[in-house]
Scaffold this motif. Structure first.
Motif, PDB file in Angstrom:
ATOM      1  N   GLY A   1       0.782  -1.236   0.000  1.00  0.00           N
ATOM      2  CA  GLY A   1       0.000   0.000   0.000  1.00  0.00           C
ATOM      3  C   GLY A   1       0.810   1.280   0.000  1.00  0.00           C
ATOM      4  N   CYS A   2       2.020   1.254  -0.486  1.00  0.00           N
ATOM      5  CA  CYS A   2       2.846   2.461  -0.551  1.00  0.00           C
ATOM      6  C   CYS A   2       2.121   3.521  -1.373  1.00  0.00           C
ATOM      7  CB  CYS A   2       4.205   2.134  -1.178  1.00  0.00           C
ATOM      8  SG  CYS A   2       5.305   3.560  -1.272  1.00  0.00           S
ATOM      9  N   LYS A   3       2.003   4.710  -0.817  1.00  0.00           N
ATOM     10  CA  LYS A   3       1.293   5.791  -1.481  1.00  0.00           C
ATOM     11  C   LYS A   3       2.215   6.686  -2.304  1.00  0.00           C
ATOM     12  CE  LYS A   3      -2.519   6.003   1.837  1.00  0.00           C
ATOM     13  NZ  LYS A   3      -2.620   4.594   1.848  1.00  0.00           N
ATOM     14  N   GLY A   4       3.523   6.597  -2.081  1.00  0.00           N
ATOM     15  CA  GLY A   4       4.470   7.422  -2.821  1.00  0.00           C
ATOM     16  C   GLY A   4       4.726   6.880  -4.218  1.00  0.00           C
ATOM     17  N   ARG A   5       5.224   7.744  -5.085  1.00  0.00           N
ATOM     18  CA  ARG A   5       5.620   7.318  -6.430  1.00  0.00           C
ATOM     19  C   ARG A   5       6.833   6.407  -6.310  1.00  0.00           C
ATOM     20  NH1 ARG A   5       5.936  12.961  -9.713  1.00  0.00           N
ATOM     21  NH2 ARG A   5       5.486  14.014  -7.777  1.00  0.00           N
ATOM     22  N   ILE A   6       6.812   5.306  -7.016  1.00  0.00           N
ATOM     23  CA  ILE A   6       7.949   4.380  -7.016  1.00  0.00           C
ATOM     24  C   ILE A   6       8.706   4.599  -8.317  1.00  0.00           C
ATOM     25  CG2 ILE A   6       8.701   1.983  -6.887  1.00  0.00           C
ATOM     26  CD1 ILE A   6       6.168   1.419  -5.249  1.00  0.00           C
ATOM     27  N   VAL A   7       9.932   5.093  -8.171  1.00  0.00           N
ATOM     28  CA  VAL A   7      10.740   5.551  -9.294  1.00  0.00           C
ATOM     29  C   VAL A   7      11.965   4.658  -9.437  1.00  0.00           C
ATOM     30  CG1 VAL A   7      12.006   7.516 -10.260  1.00  0.00           C
ATOM     31  CG2 VAL A   7      10.000   7.915  -8.802  1.00  0.00           C
ATOM     32  N   LEU A   8      12.198   4.164 -10.636  1.00  0.00           N
ATOM     33  CA  LEU A   8      13.388   3.367 -10.925  1.00  0.00           C
ATOM     34  C   LEU A   8      14.447   4.265 -11.538  1.00  0.00           C
ATOM     35  CD1 LEU A   8      14.815   0.596 -11.222  1.00  0.00           C
ATOM     36  CD2 LEU A   8      13.694   0.401 -13.461  1.00  0.00           C
ATOM     37  N   GLY A   9      15.693   4.009 -11.188  1.00  0.00           N
ATOM     38  CA  GLY A   9      16.822   4.699 -11.805  1.00  0.00           C
ATOM     39  C   GLY A   9      17.975   3.728 -11.944  1.00  0.00           C
ATOM     40  N   GLY A  10      19.028   4.160 -12.583  1.00  0.00           N
ATOM     41  CA  GLY A  10      20.211   3.327 -12.702  1.00  0.00           C
ATOM     42  C   GLY A  10      20.520   2.923 -14.131  1.00  0.00           C
ATOM     43  N   ALA A  11      21.575   2.145 -14.251  1.00  0.00           N
ATOM     44  CA  ALA A  11      22.121   1.793 -15.567  1.00  0.00           C
ATOM     45  C   ALA A  11      21.158   0.964 -16.412  1.00  0.00           C
ATOM     46  CB  ALA A  11      23.442   1.053 -15.391  1.00  0.00           C
ATOM     47  N   HIS A  12      20.441   0.028 -15.792  1.00  0.00           N
ATOM     48  CA  HIS A  12      19.595  -0.864 -16.579  1.00  0.00           C
ATOM     49  C   HIS A  12      18.491  -0.100 -17.304  1.00  0.00           C
ATOM     50  CE1 HIS A  12      17.892  -4.715 -17.794  1.00  0.00           C
ATOM     51  NE2 HIS A  12      16.721  -4.119 -17.629  1.00  0.00           N
ATOM     52  N   VAL A  13      17.720   0.670 -16.569  1.00  0.00           N
ATOM     53  CA  VAL A  13      16.604   1.390 -17.198  1.00  0.00           C
ATOM     54  C   VAL A  13      17.108   2.488 -18.122  1.00  0.00           C
ATOM     55  CG1 VAL A  13      16.178   3.113 -15.362  1.00  0.00           C
ATOM     56  CG2 VAL A  13      14.278   2.284 -16.797  1.00  0.00           C
ATOM     57  N   THR A  14      18.272   3.043 -17.842  1.00  0.00           N
ATOM     58  CA  THR A  14      18.843   4.046 -18.731  1.00  0.00           C
ATOM     59  C   THR A  14      19.167   3.432 -20.093  1.00  0.00           C
ATOM     60  OG1 THR A  14      19.705   5.359 -16.896  1.00  0.00           O
ATOM     61  CG2 THR A  14      20.775   5.661 -19.039  1.00  0.00           C
ATOM     62  N   ALA A  15      19.646   2.196 -20.090  1.00  0.00           N
ATOM     63  CA  ALA A  15      19.999   1.514 -21.344  1.00  0.00           C
ATOM     64  C   ALA A  15      18.777   1.058 -22.131  1.00  0.00           C
ATOM     65  CB  ALA A  15      20.897   0.316 -21.043  1.00  0.00           C
ATOM     66  N   VAL A  16      17.768   0.545 -21.444  1.00  0.00           N
ATOM     67  CA  VAL A  16      16.586  -0.003 -22.123  1.00  0.00           C
ATOM     68  C   VAL A  16      15.306   0.451 -21.399  1.00  0.00           C
ATOM     69  CG1 VAL A  16      17.651  -1.984 -23.274  1.00  0.00           C
ATOM     70  CG2 VAL A  16      16.995  -2.187 -20.895  1.00  0.00           C
ATOM     71  N   PRO A  17      14.943   1.729 -21.528  1.00  0.00           N
ATOM     72  CA  PRO A  17      13.820   2.259 -20.748  1.00  0.00           C
ATOM     73  C   PRO A  17      12.463   1.666 -21.107  1.00  0.00           C
ATOM     74  CG  PRO A  17      14.680   3.931 -22.243  1.00  0.00           C
ATOM     75  CD  PRO A  17      15.617   2.765 -22.305  1.00  0.00           C
ATOM     76  N   GLU A  18      12.134   1.587 -22.373  1.00  0.00           N
ATOM     77  CA  GLU A  18      10.805   1.094 -22.752  1.00  0.00           C
ATOM     78  C   GLU A  18      10.623  -0.360 -22.346  1.00  0.00           C
ATOM     79  OE1 GLU A  18      10.348   1.933 -26.901  1.00  0.00           O
ATOM     80  OE2 GLU A  18      10.150   4.084 -26.547  1.00  0.00           O
ATOM     81  N   GLU A  19      11.611  -1.182 -22.647  1.00  0.00           N
ATOM     82  CA  GLU A  19      11.518  -2.600 -22.312  1.00  0.00           C
ATOM     83  C   GLU A  19      11.414  -2.808 -20.803  1.00  0.00           C
ATOM     84  OE1 GLU A  19      13.729  -1.133 -24.234  1.00  0.00           O
ATOM     85  OE2 GLU A  19      13.883  -2.202 -26.147  1.00  0.00           O
TER      86      GLU A  19
ATOM     87  N   ASP B   1       6.373   3.274 -11.180  1.00  0.00           N
ATOM     88  CA  ASP B   1       5.491   4.297 -11.729  1.00  0.00           C
ATOM     89  C   ASP B   1       6.170   5.073 -12.846  1.00  0.00           C
ATOM     90  OD1 ASP B   1       3.357   3.753  -9.913  1.00  0.00           O
ATOM     91  OD2 ASP B   1       4.482   4.833  -8.367  1.00  0.00           O
ATOM     92  N   CYS B   2       7.447   5.329 -12.679  1.00  0.00           N
ATOM     93  CA  CYS B   2       8.216   6.037 -13.690  1.00  0.00           C
ATOM     94  C   CYS B   2       9.681   5.715 -13.491  1.00  0.00           C
ATOM     95  CB  CYS B   2       7.968   7.553 -13.639  1.00  0.00           C
ATOM     96  SG  CYS B   2       8.498   8.349 -12.121  1.00  0.00           S
ATOM     97  N   ALA B   3      10.517   6.219 -14.382  1.00  0.00           N
ATOM     98  CA  ALA B   3      11.952   5.964 -14.290  1.00  0.00           C
ATOM     99  C   ALA B   3      12.721   7.214 -14.674  1.00  0.00           C
ATOM    100  CB  ALA B   3      12.344   4.807 -15.203  1.00  0.00           C
ATOM    101  N   VAL B   4      13.828   7.426 -13.980  1.00  0.00           N
ATOM    102  CA  VAL B   4      14.746   8.514 -14.287  1.00  0.00           C
ATOM    103  C   VAL B   4      15.902   7.911 -15.070  1.00  0.00           C
ATOM    104  CG1 VAL B   4      16.371  10.148 -13.279  1.00  0.00           C
ATOM    105  CG2 VAL B   4      14.091   9.912 -12.296  1.00  0.00           C
ATOM    106  N   LEU B   5      16.206   8.511 -16.207  1.00  0.00           N
ATOM    107  CA  LEU B   5      17.254   8.005 -17.087  1.00  0.00           C
ATOM    108  C   LEU B   5      18.499   8.881 -16.968  1.00  0.00           C
ATOM    109  CD1 LEU B   5      14.953   7.494 -20.205  1.00  0.00           C
ATOM    110  CD2 LEU B   5      15.339   5.931 -18.287  1.00  0.00           C
ATOM    111  N   GLY B   6      19.657   8.247 -16.882  1.00  0.00           N
ATOM    112  CA  GLY B   6      20.905   8.996 -16.776  1.00  0.00           C
ATOM    113  C   GLY B   6      21.098   9.552 -15.381  1.00  0.00           C
ATOM    114  N   GLU B   7      21.789  10.677 -15.305  1.00  0.00           N
ATOM    115  CA  GLU B   7      22.025  11.317 -14.004  1.00  0.00           C
ATOM    116  C   GLU B   7      20.690  11.741 -13.400  1.00  0.00           C
ATOM    117  OE1 GLU B   7      24.654  14.531 -14.974  1.00  0.00           O
ATOM    118  OE2 GLU B   7      26.375  13.207 -15.182  1.00  0.00           O
ATOM    119  N   GLY B   8      20.478  11.428 -12.128  1.00  0.00           N
ATOM    120  CA  GLY B   8      19.157  11.604 -11.561  1.00  0.00           C
ATOM    121  C   GLY B   8      18.910  12.822 -10.709  1.00  0.00           C
TER     122      GLY B   8
END
Length: 188
Positions: free
Chosen positions: A97-115, A124-131
């Motif tokens: 039940g976490c109410k905050g936005r759950i944001v992914l960052g780091g090398a993996h999502v930066t390399a292949v964000p859509e996948e 919920d979303c992802a930060v690409l590159g320097e965050g």
């Protein structure tokens, strides 16, 4: 805003396979998360950093600690080697039940964000590159769960669940403008 930044665990087996290098007991603190924590703190936000390897925390303990903090944002950093661990944490946070936005960052999502965003729907979303700058803009955007399509370096889902990837952000040129990493947020 309260922000919890999590560095998921990575086991020796995940890194080295069947080589027995456990006697080395090497460790690298999450410098990227510490830099982002210092940056958002310098702009009036309240960050915490959970280094799961250093604290030897399992997912349940990290989730409980995060929920107790009542953050508006939970940032989870992942390399390819620990993306599944990051996804398990995000899923457990959603289930709890976490109410905050759950944001992914780091090398993996930066390399292949859509996948990555298509495969791991608990983010919920992802930060690409320097965050640093993107995380600050997320923290200062209006309303929980809102993902501003104008935030450069952000991957997010629209109202229909489709993944959108915004224009990439340029790397920070003046590194001296960044505060020193928030070492005080690590235990011991």
């Amino acid at each position: 805003m309260k922000i919890v930044l999590i560095d998921p665990p990575t086991s020796f087996e995940q890194i080295y396979g069947d080589w027995d290098l456990s006697a080395l007991d090497t460790y690298c603190p999450p410098l990227g998360l510490l830099s982002m924590a210092a940056y958002v703190r310098a702009h009036g936000h309240e960050p915490q950093v959970i280094d799961m390897d250093a604290r030897k925390w399992d997912v349940g303990r990290a989730v409980a600690h995060t929920l107790a903090a009542e953050p508006g944002i939970v940032g989870i950093s992942a390399k390819t080697i620990n993306i599944f661990n990051a996804a398990r944490i995000a899923s457990a946070l959603k289930a709890a039940g976490c109410k905050g936005r759950i944001v992914l960052g780091g090398a993996h999502v930066t390399a292949v964000p859509e996948e990555t965003m298509k495969r791991f729907t608990a983010f919920d979303c992802a930060v690409l590159g320097e965050g640093e700058e993107a995380l600050l803009e997320l923290a200062e955007s209006a309303g929980p769960g809102r993902h501003d399509p104008d935030i450069r370096g952000l991957a997010w889902r629209d109202g229909r669940g489709r993944v959108a990837v915004n224009q990439r952000r340029e790397p920070i040129q003046d590194l001296d403008a960044l505060p020193f990493p928030a070492w005080d947020l690590l235990p011991d």
